[in-house]
Each structure stands twice: as C-alpha cells, then as structure tokens.
Design an enzyme around this catalytic site. Structure first.
Site, PDB file in Angstrom:
ATOM      1  N   MET A 174       0.665  -2.857   8.768  1.00 23.92           N
ATOM      2  CA  MET A 174      -0.086  -2.941   7.504  1.00 23.92           C
ATOM      3  C   MET A 174      -1.036  -4.123   7.531  1.00 23.92           C
ATOM      4  SD  MET A 174      -0.760  -1.774   4.524  1.00 23.92           S
ATOM      5  CE  MET A 174      -1.948  -2.574   3.452  1.00 23.92           C
ATOM      6  N   GLU A 175      -2.277  -3.828   7.100  1.00 19.72           N
ATOM      7  CA  GLU A 175      -3.379  -4.777   7.261  1.00 19.72           C
ATOM      8  C   GLU A 175      -3.454  -5.829   6.155  1.00 19.72           C
ATOM      9  OE1 GLU A 175      -3.708  -1.444   6.561  1.00 19.72           O
ATOM     10  OE2 GLU A 175      -5.368  -1.088   5.165  1.00 19.72           O
ATOM     11  N   ASN A 176      -2.333  -6.367   5.675  1.00 19.57           N
ATOM     12  CA  ASN A 176      -2.391  -7.430   4.673  1.00 19.57           C
ATOM     13  C   ASN A 176      -3.265  -8.558   5.208  1.00 19.57           C
ATOM     14  OD1 ASN A 176      -0.082  -6.080   3.348  1.00 19.57           O
ATOM     15  ND2 ASN A 176       1.011  -6.853   5.148  1.00 19.57           N
ATOM     16  N   HIS A 232      -9.347  -3.750  10.102  1.00 18.44           N
ATOM     17  CA  HIS A 232      -9.276  -3.642   8.635  1.00 18.44           C
ATOM     18  C   HIS A 232      -9.569  -4.968   7.916  1.00 18.44           C
ATOM     19  CE1 HIS A 232      -7.843   0.335   7.654  1.00 18.44           C
ATOM     20  NE2 HIS A 232      -6.695   0.244   8.297  1.00 18.44           N
ATOM     21  N   GLU A 234      -9.287   4.356   6.794  1.00 18.67           N
ATOM     22  CA  GLU A 234      -8.419   4.619   7.946  1.00 18.67           C
ATOM     23  C   GLU A 234      -9.187   5.213   9.122  1.00 18.67           C
ATOM     24  OE1 GLU A 234      -5.892   3.203   8.257  1.00 18.67           O
ATOM     25  OE2 GLU A 234      -5.202   2.793   6.225  1.00 18.67           O
ATOM     26  N   HIS A 240      -6.352  -1.994  15.372  1.00 14.57           N
ATOM     27  CA  HIS A 240      -6.564  -1.232  14.135  1.00 14.57           C
ATOM     28  C   HIS A 240      -6.435  -2.151  12.914  1.00 14.57           C
ATOM     29  CE1 HIS A 240      -5.973   2.554  11.653  1.00 14.57           C
ATOM     30  NE2 HIS A 240      -5.457   1.640  10.846  1.00 14.57           N
ATOM     31  N   GLU A 241      -5.352  -2.915  12.876  1.00 17.94           N
ATOM     32  CA  GLU A 241      -5.103  -3.747  11.692  1.00 17.94           C
ATOM     33  C   GLU A 241      -6.127  -4.878  11.589  1.00 17.94           C
ATOM     34  OE1 GLU A 241      -3.209  -2.341   9.718  1.00 17.94           O
ATOM     35  OE2 GLU A 241      -2.271  -0.971  11.144  1.00 17.94           O
ATOM     36  N   GLU A 276       0.842  -1.187   0.000  1.00 17.15           N
ATOM     37  CA  GLU A 276       0.000   0.000   0.000  1.00 17.15           C
ATOM     38  C   GLU A 276       0.887   1.250   0.000  1.00 17.15           C
ATOM     39  OE1 GLU A 276      -2.577   0.678   3.399  1.00 17.15           O
ATOM     40  OE2 GLU A 276      -4.017   1.729   2.150  1.00 17.15           O
TER      41      GLU A 276
HETATM   42 ZN    ZN Z   1      -5.093   1.514   8.813  1.00 25.76          ZN
END
Ligand code: ZN
Length: 859
Positions: free
Chosen positions: A271-273, A309, A328, A305-306, A136
């Site tokens: 990072m939300e992979n 997502h 976000e 947070h992740e 991203e």
């Molecule tokens: Zn985020």
C-alpha cells in the site's frame, strides 16, 4: 463525461456534503496491543463555506465518547449503515474556520483493514502483536472520524502514545518524543496535503535498517526482528526507483522520508501510504541467493509500483473512486517501466505480455466492464481492484506510449503532475495534458478504450491493388462466445486502434478508427511475412488470412520479436477457446515452436498446454503427456545444467520446463531427479539452483504421497525466507490425492495458515487438475467460516478457479451456490467467473472427444 457528474450532492448516502472542508487533522491515538484496542482524539480544522446546521463526516466501528465544535459540546449520531457521523451543535455554524474535536475508542480488528492487529511468533517462540493500518479504500474511518473521500485533502499531524519499547512509524518523520509512566509519546512532522486513504500508523516491536540517503531522502526497510539479512535487495530496488522516478517525472519526491515496512499480515500486496509504504513480507524481504527470478521480480515490481504512486496517486489524486483505475493502471505501467530500467536483461516489457493476457481473458467475456466504471458504495469501490483496472489499464497506457513515443508520453505525464500537484483530477485531465504536449488526439483515442468494454480482433487480409500486394485491416469485437454478443444487434463497437504493421524493413503506423482501413497498406516486400501489432504492445488480438498465416513459417518465426511470438501463441490459444481453432490444430501449431528459446514464449506454450490437458479424456492422457514431453524435452536438454554467469531468464526457463515435463508431462526421470534435488535443497538450499529448487518442490508435490506431504508441511515451518515458506505452502495444493487435497483445504481453514495466504492456497486447491471438485465442495460447505476468517478482498480471489471446473454438473452446482451466496464486494467479478466457467465447459464439450481421438487415433 464521468459517472461522478450524475451523483447529486445530498442525494447519495455514500457521499459527504461539501459545505465544510477539513484543512488539518491532529490525530492522537493510544493503541493497547495486549487487549487489541485503542483510544483516541482527533482535532479537525475546518473551512466552513456557508452557514450549516450539522457536520457530516465518516466513522465506522468506533465508539464515540464526545464531540465539541469550537470548544462547545455538540450532540452526535452515528449511522452504521452508511458509516456516517452527524455532529449537531446547538447553534448553527458560521462560515469561516471551525474546529471539531471527537473522542473515541476502537478495536484493533483481525480483518486486516482500518487499524488492525498483525501477529507473529518471535525467535524465542513468543507471540508478538503489531498494530498497523490499511486505509484504502474507505477504512480510515475505522481508525478515526474523518472526511473519508479522496477529494478532502488535508494536512495530518499524528501523535502516537505507545508502551515503552515499541517502535512507532507514520507517514512523516518523528520530530519529538517524551516518556512518562511506562508510555512513550511520539510526535510526527506534518504531512503534505493528502487524502485520508494514505494515512499510515504502525506500532510494534520492529527494527529498521540504517537509512540509505537517496539524493537527500532517507530510505529504510522496517521489519520484525531477525530479518535484517533479507533487506538489501528491497533497499537497492527502492533507492534505484526513487531516483529513477524523480528523473522520469522531473519532480522531486513529495515526502520527507521513505520507510518500506514489511508486515506479517497484509490483505493486499502492498500500500502506497506516503512515506510509509506497507508490504506483505514476501513482496519486500528476499534473499537474492536462494530466490528465483520471479520472486525477485515481484519484489521489484511491487516496490516500484508503490513508489510510482508517491507522485501519481499521492501527490495528484483521483477526485473519486471511479478514477481508481487510472491510479492503478498508471502505477502498473510505471512498475514495468522502472523494472525494465533496473534490470534490462529481465525484458520486463516482454513478460508483461503474460499479465496483459490475464486481462484479455476477462475482457473476452460478455460480462466484462468498461475500464472506467461508476462507483458509489464501498463495495463498488472494492470491486474496482481487478485485472481490468491494473492489467488492462496498464496495457492501454503502454499502447498509448508506444504510439506517441516514450519521450512524448513522459513529457505529458510530467506536465500533468506539475499542473495538478496537491490536487485532485479526472481521467480527462491526463489525456488533455498529453494532448497539449504532443498535439495528438489522445482523448478521442483513449475514450474508445476506457468507456466501452472489450477489445477488438484485428483481421489482416491480403489483397491486390493495381497489381501490387497490399493488406486490408478490419476490426470487430473479440469474444469467447459470439452468441453472447447478439444483443449488440450484430453491430460491433469500434475502437481507435493504433496498429503497427511490419513487412520487410518497413513499419507502417495506422490509426484504425473505422470497421476497415480506408487505404490498404501496400507491401514493400510483396511475398514476405506481414506482422500486425509489430512490437507486440497493442491491446488487441490478431487474425491472419490463410496466406498471411502460412507466411509466418518456422523461418519467419525466428525473425520475430519475442513479444510478437508470444502474441502468436497467445492469440492461437484464445482462438481455440473461442472455437475458431480446434484443440488438435492448436497442439500441432504449438509443436512448431520446439526451437523456441525464450521464457515468455514458453510460458504461453505451457499455459496453452495446461488448457489442453483439461480437455483430454483419461484414455488419451498418456498420449497427451507424451506429446508434452516430446515438445518440451529437447528444449530442456538444450539448456543443460545451470552454469555460473548464465542469464536469469535461462535459469527461469529451465525451471519452467522442468516443472512442465515433470508435472504436466509426467516424466518419471525428471520426477526422480526432482526428488533428489528436493532432498539436497532441504538440507542445504545453497547446493541447488533456486529455479530448480522451486520447480522440484512443485514436481515432488505433484507426484508425492502422504509422507512427502508431511515433509512439505515441515518445510513451511523451517523455510528461512518468506519465499521458501510460500513454495512449500502452495505446493500442498498440487498433490494428486483427494484425501490430501481435502486436508490442504482444512489446513487453510485452520489457525495454522495466515489469513493473508489461506485464500490463495484454497484457490490453488480448486485449480488442482483432478481433485479441484473435492476442494470446491469443501469450501462450499465451509463458506461462512471462510468469510469470517479471510479478508473481504480475498474472497473472490479464493474462488476464482471454479472457472476451471468444466463439466455441466459443476456449472449448475457453482452457479446455484452463488445465486444463494452472492459476494457483495465483487458482484461483477463473480459474473465474469461464472461466465468463464460456462465458456470452459462449452470448450470441453465441443473439443474433448475429437481431441482425445486425435491424440489416440489407433485405440
Ligand atoms: Zn497501486
């Protein structure tokens, strides 16, 4: 109405044509860690909608060796400037299914994006390399050619060919492995249909914890060898949040497994992979025994947070990057909600006020932007990852949730996710879903907040209706610099403001959608205090007329909620910046809070005191420090020594007061005590309360000499957790000695500091109260070097603190420099930083002399 509708297909060089859509990728990559390179082949199944003469997809920094369409060689051309690959067959492609195969090579770069190289030194002193990804926003195209836009969702089948003995992880679980000739080939299961920016590949000498079974989903933490003892907290938070979100969304987790992967080098926070979430080590690995509440809270925030997502972002995805704010903002909202559930005693919705204030700060400038904003190029996209997207966006959702009621809001969100699973959406789709489930005018309300910049100041005025006391509310845009708004033609924009007003036992809910309330609110307790923004969750500031303000006396303060008191202090500080309250009046107002017992409110008081300290002349500084000590000292005394079983927030407050009194207040006794604590903790961290260790580290640096500096450097090496290492590293920016601050900046520009941390060390050095200008000038003189070394998304964060350099000379210097050296990936943020520097300078020019005289009336 959305920015995306004005972009016509074929005319925007940054958008791909839609005639061919990928449905499946088979990606095979062969990384070579020793020479930092990789080779690969991607097989892309396409659904061609009409006859076309060429395929246009994205690729960047890749060497293409061959392209075949349905098995026949095709010619190709890579256009570097727009990162597009044009593949042209000798005959046109018919509608229906087509397969494109591309062979390519690439470099594992050091820029922390695409497929990149992360390094660490193992316990035996050997340098080790990890190959990992950060796709991203638009960097999947650096790992393999692809349709690199969020709307082109597809299934990914990943195969990694790695040297024997290395671990390999991707979004889906491993299903097959074979070994031959010193290499191992690992095949991963197919992913769900998802966007390219969520693909993840990690290869290296890594270890994984035993999987925790979360209602059928295996959850692990993956890390470099030797850090297993720092994984328990992250696993606990991860398991809690995964269950909590399934319940909140009423939807099963959409992937097959979750790996939380701690990486030694990472440009963003995490990072939300899907199924393979990557983190900075300090945001996942933590020792609960030696960490502060803030350090544990940030791990909780980021893990939550992740994971939020995985549904909001991964399962349902914005159509284009202008929608990134909602992605976000929502994850920010959910991280706080999940934290509040995980550790209610942390009162996370109260401390979220501190983050919301950061958004207010930017949003009070003429150069702010609407939350939703046009995005075309990759640079525009990078510019969206700012406080207006995360903190303002998250705060707006909280305001909406509080207006609708938590259950009604949740039902709308769940309905939205179920309706749009595996699809792409626009912002309106969420408002419409909540409107359907609640019947409230959600779109009208939210449109006023996301399409116009800024926010309102709501003013409450006492009035009289037929002999009854009542309050009138009006709204106008809040700005630090009212003159900057003159091009509005004097007309303030209007918001649809949900306001809660409390008086006596009554809470009145008003939707203020005009310049003034149509009907004044009659007071049930005519002489009692009135709290506008009751509960404290509205995204607006409040001003009271003098009578209503006088009613909020010491006795009334005690009856207010913590967030309501926080808002009073924060609104007062912003009124000073805006010129509606003098610095001296502000200090007197702050002194009215000496009985305060809550950390969040003290945080606002300390922020205001720090601001005031930058307005104070040298001659008045002693007097200012005395006032700081008198205000905060009794509060620290009340807390006493740490006791077993005290609340986390009590310990946190003790840490804040200690660092404030010892640092800003210059208290010699506290400084001496901090040196003792620092010594003890250096030998055995378990002997000192972590909050005090952290505070002492800061105070020791503020009052330390060159020898202390050496000890701080040694502590970076010897720290046994990422948090301890960072405390020592960032303390290097706090010394009150110009030579040492210059040394800190030079250190940050050397190989000794990881490029993920160095920009933040420089940021703190520029914020140094007395030696910030020296740090700035060193950075300015090494600008190209810094840009070469550091990840591009950190450059603007590095120099954010130039806004604190509050003299006219420095304003000229900084703005002249950035006129010559624009930061292309952060043009808007840079405008905001420069404007804020002018605001701070005007504040100092206006207040400095009279504040200093007020502090030392007899000099
Ligand atoms: Zn985020």
């Amino acid at each position: 109405m959305g920015a995306q509708t004005i972009i016509t297909e074929g005319h925007d060089p940054y958008r791909l044509p839609t005639g061919a859509r990928p449905t499946r990728y088979d990606v095979r990559l062969r990384p070579s860690l020793d020479d930092a390179s990789f080779s690969g082949e991607v097989r892309i199944k396409l659904d061609v909608e009409r006859w076309i003469d060429e395929l246009v997809l994205n690729a960047a920094e890749l060497e293409i060796h061959g392209c075949q369409i349905d098995g026949i060689d095709a010619s190709w051309e890579l256009e570097e400037s727009t990162e597009r690959l044009f593949v042209r067959p000798s005959l046109s492609i018919a509608e229906g299914e087509t397969t494109l195969v591309v062979q390519f090579d690439g470099v594992l770069n050091d820029k922390l994006r695409g497929f990149y190289r992360s390094t660490y030194v193992d316990d035996n002193g050997n340098a080790q390399v990890i190959a990992t990804t950060q796709m991203e926003s638009t960097d999947c195209r650096r790992a393999f050619p692809c349709w690199d836009e969020p709307e082109f969702k597809a299934v990914f089948g990943v195969t990694l060919d790695v040297a024997d003995g290395l671990a390999a992880i991707s979004n889906a679980p491993e299903i097959e492995r074979s070994t031959s000739g010193g290499r191992t080939t690992i095949v991963f299961a197919d992913t769900m249909v998802m966007s390219t920016y969520l693909v993840a590949l990690v290869v290296g000498k890594l270890e994984a914890t035993e999987a925790v079974d979360v209602d059928g989903t295996p959850l692990r933490v993956v890390h470099v060898p030797g850090k297993d003892h720092l994984t328990a907290f992250g696993l606990d938070v991860g398991a809690f949040c995964l269950r909590w979100f399934q319940d909140y969304y009423s939807l099963a987790y959409p992937g097959d497994k979750v790996d939380l992967v701690a990486l030694p080098d990472f440009a963003a926070g995490a990072m939300e992979n899907l199924g393979c979430i990557t983190f900075r080590e300090s945001l996942l690995l933590v020792d609960p025994e030696t960490s502060t509440q803030s350090e544990r809270q940030v791990v909780t925030d980021v893990v939550a947070h992740e994971l939020a997502h995985m549904w909001f972002g991964d399962l349902v995805t914005m159509r284009w990057w202008n929608g990134i704010w909602l992605n976000e903002a929502f994850a920010t909202f959910m991280e706080v909600a999940a934290d509040e559930a995980y550790r209610p005693e942390w009162e996370r919705w109260t401390s979220f006020g501190i983050e919301r204030s950061v958004a207010f700060e930017t949003d009070s400038l003429a150069s702010t932007r609407p939350v939703e904003f046009e995005v075309r190029s990759p640079d525009d996209c990078e510019g969206m990852f700012d406080v207006l997207t995360y903190q303002k966006g998250g705060a707006l959702l909280r305001m909406l949730e509080q207006y609708l009621g938590e259950d009604h809001f949740r039902e709308g969100v769940s309905y939205y996710l179920r309706t749009h699973s595996y699809g792409n959406t626009e912002t309106n789709d969420l408002w419409d879903a909540i409107e359907i489930t609640t019947g409230e005018p959600v779109r009208r309300l939210m449109d006023s907040w996301i399409w116009q910049p800024g926010f309102p100041l709501v003013t409450a005025t006492l009035t009289d209706i037929d002999g009854a006391s009542a309050v009138v509310l009006d709204q106008r845009r809040f700005r630090f610099d009212d003159d900057a708004g003159k091009d509005d033609g004097g007309e303030s924009p209007l918001w649809v403001v949900p306001v809660h007003v409390r008086n006596g036992d009554t809470i009145t809910k008003v939707l203020l959608d005009a310049a003034q309330t149509a009907e004044p609110i009659v007071l049930s307790d005519p002489d009692g205090p009135v709290v506008v923004n009751a509960g404290g969750h509205g995204f607006f500031r409040v001003a009271y007329d003098s009578e209503l303000r006088a009613r909020l006396d010491r006795a009334a303060l005690a009856s207010l909620g913590t967030l309501e008191r926080y808002n009073l202090v924060d609104d007062a500080w912003s009124a000073t910046i805006a010129g509606r309250l003098s610095a001296a009046e502000l200090l007197t107002f702050l002194e009215g809070f000496s009985d305060e017992r809550e950390h969040t409110v003290w945080q606002a008081i300390v922020t205001a005191l720090r601001g005031l300290s930058r307005l104070t002349d040298d001659a008045a500084f002693d007097a200012f420090q005395q006032r700081v000590r008198s205000l905060a000292g009794p509060a620290l005394e009340r807390l006493g020594e740490p006791t077993t079983g005290e609340s986390d927030l009590a310990g946190k407050l003790r840490g804040l007061l200690t660092s404030t009194i010892g640092g800003l207040g210059g208290d010699l006794g506290v400084q001496a005590r901090c040196r003792e604590l620092f010594d003890t903790a250096s030998h055995d961290p378990s002997q000192v309360d972590p909050e005090l260790t952290a505070a002492a580290t800061s105070v020791v640096a503020t009052s330390g000499d060159a020898e202390t500096y050496e000890r701080m450097l040694a502590g970076i090496e010897s720290g046994s957790t990422p948090q301890e290492q960072l405390r020592h590293l960032y303390a290097l920016a706090e010394f009150d000695d110009e030579a040492l601050i210059i040394r800190t900046c030079e250190f940050a520009l050397s190989d000794a500091v990881k490029s993920q941390n160095a920009p933040f060390l420089i940021r703190l050095a520029i914020a140094n109260q007395r030696h910030g200008p020296a740090a700035w000038s060193l950075v300015r003189d090494n600008w190209d070097e810094a840009n070469d070394r550091f990840p591009s998304n950190t450059i603007v964060r590095m120099i954010d603190t130039v806004k604190l350099l509050n003299t006219p000379d420095l304003v000229d210097d900084v703005s002249a420099f950035f006129a010559e050296h624009p930061i292309d990936q952060a043009i808007k943020t840079m405008d905001q930083i420069l404007e804020r520097q002018r605001v701070n300078t005007a504040l100092r020019t206006r207040e400095s002399a009279r504040f200093s005289i007020a502090l030392t009336p007899h000099r």
